[in-house]
Scaffold this motif. Structure first.
Motif, PDB file in Angstrom:
ATOM      1  N   LYS A  19       0.823  -1.210   0.000  1.00  0.00           N
ATOM      2  CA  LYS A  19       0.000   0.000   0.000  1.00  0.00           C
ATOM      3  C   LYS A  19       0.861   1.265   0.000  1.00  0.00           C
ATOM      4  CE  LYS A  19      -3.995  -2.186   2.266  1.00  0.00           C
ATOM      5  NZ  LYS A  19      -4.948  -2.148   3.416  1.00  0.00           N
ATOM      6  N   CYS A  22       1.894   2.104   4.051  1.00  0.00           N
ATOM      7  CA  CYS A  22       2.246   1.048   5.015  1.00  0.00           C
ATOM      8  C   CYS A  22       2.702  -0.179   4.228  1.00  0.00           C
ATOM      9  CB  CYS A  22       1.055   0.700   5.914  1.00  0.00           C
ATOM     10  SG  CYS A  22      -0.316  -0.060   5.013  1.00  0.00           S
ATOM     11  N   CYS A  24       1.363  -3.177   4.082  1.00  0.00           N
ATOM     12  CA  CYS A  24       0.350  -4.200   3.787  1.00  0.00           C
ATOM     13  C   CYS A  24       0.334  -4.546   2.306  1.00  0.00           C
ATOM     14  CB  CYS A  24      -1.041  -3.693   4.163  1.00  0.00           C
ATOM     15  SG  CYS A  24      -1.298  -3.614   5.922  1.00  0.00           S
ATOM     16  N   VAL A  36      -4.450  -5.697   6.324  1.00  0.00           N
ATOM     17  CA  VAL A  36      -4.643  -4.478   7.123  1.00  0.00           C
ATOM     18  C   VAL A  36      -3.630  -4.438   8.263  1.00  0.00           C
ATOM     19  CG1 VAL A  36      -7.108  -4.169   6.665  1.00  0.00           C
ATOM     20  CG2 VAL A  36      -6.382  -5.690   8.511  1.00  0.00           C
ATOM     21  N   CYS A  37      -3.334  -3.222   8.743  1.00  0.00           N
ATOM     22  CA  CYS A  37      -2.424  -3.057   9.865  1.00  0.00           C
ATOM     23  C   CYS A  37      -2.811  -1.776  10.606  1.00  0.00           C
ATOM     24  CB  CYS A  37      -0.967  -2.996   9.375  1.00  0.00           C
ATOM     25  SG  CYS A  37      -0.539  -1.413   8.640  1.00  0.00           S
ATOM     26  N   CYS A  40      -2.879   1.532   8.240  1.00  0.00           N
ATOM     27  CA  CYS A  40      -3.982   1.784   7.304  1.00  0.00           C
ATOM     28  C   CYS A  40      -5.340   1.723   8.001  1.00  0.00           C
ATOM     29  CB  CYS A  40      -3.918   0.867   6.088  1.00  0.00           C
ATOM     30  SG  CYS A  40      -3.793  -0.886   6.424  1.00  0.00           S
TER      31      CYS A  40
HETATM   32 ZN    ZN Z   1      -1.517  -1.412   6.437  1.00  0.00          ZN
END
Ligand code: ZN
Ligand code: ADP
Ligand code: MG
Length: 497
Positions: A19, A22, A24, A36-37, A40
């Motif tokens: 992304k 980040c 991901c 996801v993290c 984000c």
């Molecule tokens: Zn992320």
């Protein structure tokens, strides 16, 4: 008649592995909410960091559209609330986008007429995408895999006038970003989406009140939606009414646009510089890396191929539709013009004409039948060298046209070289004049009456008898004598040479 003004805002998903802010995974079709993290998902205290690949790809697009890349570019927060956006603001670019004030020519046929038009590009800016909302009957589901995916927005000035021109613009943009390898251009998956803005006005009065048609996921809908709007707005002005500035949606079931929300004059997004990301300075090394990643753009390539290979505009355009196909074509022509055929006088243009025909007819048909995509041509069994070999044999009269088609199929089925297949099946034509002369002599001995008649006959009758005698020579060689050479020798025989 009114004047019409169309400006497009096109969003493309960049093909970065991760992304934009980040680490991901950036992928389509993963299990919901697995990519996801905390960054984000907008957890407090996390720090975004810029994916330099996204910046590079964005700058490639900016270059392709002749935009100026500023000395400094940065990000802003665009504040608004919507459930698909976990941070309640989107990191985007506002005051100094990565690409500014460019232009691009759109060229092509519209309704049989060739048009060429310059469209100014207002800007290209990098931002993050939002998540996806899936509305079921009673609840709405959220998938945040897309939240934070790199999105590039390309904004044009209102320089287009018809739905057809806008469709052409999208087509050209799509082909360009695919050539650059920065976006797959798949509108069905949402990798390329467009918002279309349109207004009309009395001639000479300038821009009218604009209507925005949001989230168009096919270039055909862009065309249909815009033409519908131009007609709808025209009817309003005809009736002495005014157009309301608003956002509308295209209803593909009813073939009409429908009001979505009346636009309060410009949203107050309260943009302010993103404090967690430093200003980005595209330095010399970075700009060099952008330039090195650039490729010849589709429209330039079409023009070069017309000039270099003598192709028709239509052929060049079809071949350049996919970069992989244009690469394949040029590799095959280079092989054919460099190989044995060149020694026999097969020029680059001759080779190109033959290869274009094969590619756009028989090969296209086979690819369709076998379900092979053009971008897979790189690993196609009929590689450029083999196609060049086939074309060279055919041009040199070594194989018949019918056998050439059979060899084409055999190369693909058996994964072997065309020369080997031709030899093995005994499909190589006899082009040695001495060998053919033997057969001609034998036919002359058994066909004395025909010969006598031919020598005394008028042109028309003589042609018929010549064809008959050539046929006899061909069958005497099992159909393998080169018909051109056999024909020449039979004519000489009749003339008594
Ligand atoms: Zn992320
Ligand atoms: P907004 O601030 O409403 O997003 P922008 O000035 O950023 O408006 O323009 C968005 C898009 O709308 C651009 O593609 C622009 O060319 C187009 N546009 C702006 N004004 C008009 C108008 N009056 N008629 C048609 N298109 C317009
Ligand atoms: Mg805008």
């Amino acid at each position: 008649m009114y004047e019409s003004f169309i400006g497009l805002e096109v969003h493309i998903h960049l093909l970065t592995k991760t992304k934009v802010f980040c680490g991901c995974r950036s992928a389509f079709g993963d299990e919901p909410n697995t990519d996801v993290c905390p960054v984000c998902m907008g957890y407090p205290g996390v720090l975004p960091s810029l994916n330099i690949e996204a910046m590079r790809m964005g700058c490639m697009v900016a270059r392709a559209f002749n935009c100026r890349i500023p000395e400094k570019t940065w990000f802003e927060r665009k504040q608004y609330f919507y459930p698909d956006m976990p941070k309640n603001y989107q990191i985007s670019q506002f005051a100094s986008p990565l690409g500014q004030q460019g232009s691009v020519d759109i060229e092509g046929k519209i309704g049989g007429k060739y048009i060429k038009k310059r469209v100014r590009i207002k800007e290209c800016h990098l931002e993050e995408d939002a998540g996806k909302m899936i509305h079921t009957g009673t609840v709405s589901l959220l998938d945040y895999n897309r939240a934070g995916v790199s999105l590039l927005e390309i904004v044009t000035e209102p320089d287009m006038e018809t739905g057809e021109e806008a469709e052409l613009f999208i087509h050209q943009l799509r082909r360009t970003v695919r050539y650059l390898g920065v976006c797959d251009g798949d509108m069905e998956k949402g990798s390329l989406r467009a918002d279309a803005n349109v207004s009309i006005n009395f001639p000479g009065k300038g821009l009218g009140k604009k209507v925005e048609i949001k989230n168009l996921n096919s270039s055909r809908f862009v065309k249909l939606g815009l033409n519908y709007e131009i007609a709808r707005q025209g009817a309003l002005l005809d009736a002495g009414k005014t157009v309301v500035q608003e956002t509308r949606l295209w209803n593909e079931n009813r073939d009409e646009t429908q009001s979505m929300r009346k636009k309060e004059n410009a949203h107050d997004y309260r943009y302010f510089p993103e404090p967690d990301l430093p200003v980005f300075i595209p330095d010399a090394a970075f700009l060099r890396s952008v330039d090195e990643a650039m490729v010849e753009l589709p429209l330039e390539r079409v023009k070069r191929m017309i000039a270099e290979y003598g192709l028709s505009e239509e052929q060049a355009d079809l071949i350049c539709e996919e970069k992989a196909q244009a690469d394949y074509f040029e590799a095959a022509v280079a092989e054919a013009a460099a190989g044995k055929a060149a020694e026999r006088g097969l020029s680059k243009k001759d080779a190109a004409a033959r290869i274009a025909n094969w590619l756009l007819q028989d090969i296209k048909h086979i690819l369709g039948r076998e379900g092979i995509e053009l971008r897979e041509l790189g690993s196609f069994r009929l590689n450029p060298k083999r196609l060049a070999g086939l074309v060279s044999m055919s041009a040199a009269g070594k194989i018949s046209g019918k056998n050439a088609k059979q060899i084409l199929e055999a190369v693909i089925k058996e994964d072997r070289d065309p020369e080997v297949i031709a030899k093995e099946r005994g499909w190589e034509l006899i082009s040695d004049p001495a060998k053919i002369a033997g057969a001609v002599k034998a036919v002359a001995e058994t066909e004395t009456a025909t010969l006598t008649e031919a020598r005394a006959a008028d042109d028309k009758r003589r042609q018929t008898l010549t064809a008959y005698l050539v046929g006899r020579v061909l069958s005497a060689t099992g159909g393998r004598a080169d018909p051109k050479i056999a024909g020449k020798q039979v004519e000489e025989l009749i003339r008594g040479e």
